[in-house]
Design an enzyme around this catalytic site. Sequence first.
Site, short mmCIF file in Angstrom:
data_model
loop_
_atom_site.label_atom_id
_atom_site.label_comp_id
_atom_site.label_asym_id
_atom_site.label_seq_id
_atom_site.Cartn_x
_atom_site.Cartn_y
_atom_site.Cartn_z
N HIS A 74 0.53 -1.08 0.21
CA HIS A 74 -0.11 0.01 0.09
C HIS A 74 0.87 1.29 0.34
O HIS A 74 2.02 1.67 0.93
CB HIS A 74 -0.83 0.54 0.96
CG HIS A 74 -1.85 0.57 1.21
ND1 HIS A 74 -1.98 1.71 2.31
CD2 HIS A 74 -2.90 1.78 0.27
CE1 HIS A 74 -2.86 2.81 2.30
NE2 HIS A 74 -4.03 2.50 1.04
N HIS A 134 -0.41 10.86 -2.57
CA HIS A 134 -1.53 10.70 -1.92
C HIS A 134 -2.21 12.06 -1.95
O HIS A 134 -3.96 11.61 -2.05
CB HIS A 134 -1.68 9.50 -0.37
CG HIS A 134 -2.59 9.37 -0.16
ND1 HIS A 134 -3.84 10.35 0.09
CD2 HIS A 134 -3.82 7.81 -0.27
CE1 HIS A 134 -4.84 9.77 1.54
NE2 HIS A 134 -5.13 8.24 0.63
#
Length: 237
Positions: free
Chosen positions: A6, A48
Amino acid sequence: MKLFAHRGVMAHYPENTMSAFRAAIHTGADGIETDVHMTRDGILVLIHDESLERTTDGRGRVVDLTFAELRTANAAVHFGGDEPVPTLEEFLALAMPTTLCVNLELKTDIEHYPGIEERLVEVVERTGFPADRLVISSFNHDTLRRLRKLTTEYELAVLSSRRIADPVAYLKQLDASALHPSVRAFTDAEIEALVEAGIFVRPYTVKTLDQLARFRKLNVDALFVNDIEWARTHLNL
């Protein structure tokens, strides 16, 4: 059951950086997940948040910055390193010689980035990255619809932080074959039904031993984890 890193191995490296991606390759991850935004001048970059402040020493929103401006920010500052925010092309070049699956999350749920779907297809085609090792996901399901109109080659994955009524029918309507749910979004019975229907279920983000045990028992396709070695050790993979 596969393990996807991730944002790279973000437990030990700065998230969404080349060092985090290299660590994922080194630790034998089955896949890498990363987040895709687009600069003001149309370059696809991996970070992100919609803005730079949390993960870098830069300031401002990605959508407002040129690539040259964004590239001055240090994405490894919180780990004592010095790395730029990487481009999608750099990441695909790194992953190309491996057998890794690449999950690109298009971050269009807040900032829509008009034209990002076309840019993604262009970059993938220009780099020659294998379409059968590519998964495109998004919380903005209209993005998935637009992408499917552009190409039928990529696997599409629906990201969801909440329960979906009749998820099998919903994914079929989107021509998506995977569901990436929050670890708390669906019950065991609902996940079992999805797996039975042939849907690739990949929960995010698995951080506890109980979650590891739960999803292994449910026979999901893959897990998103922040630490590949931790997950593999406790799953005895």
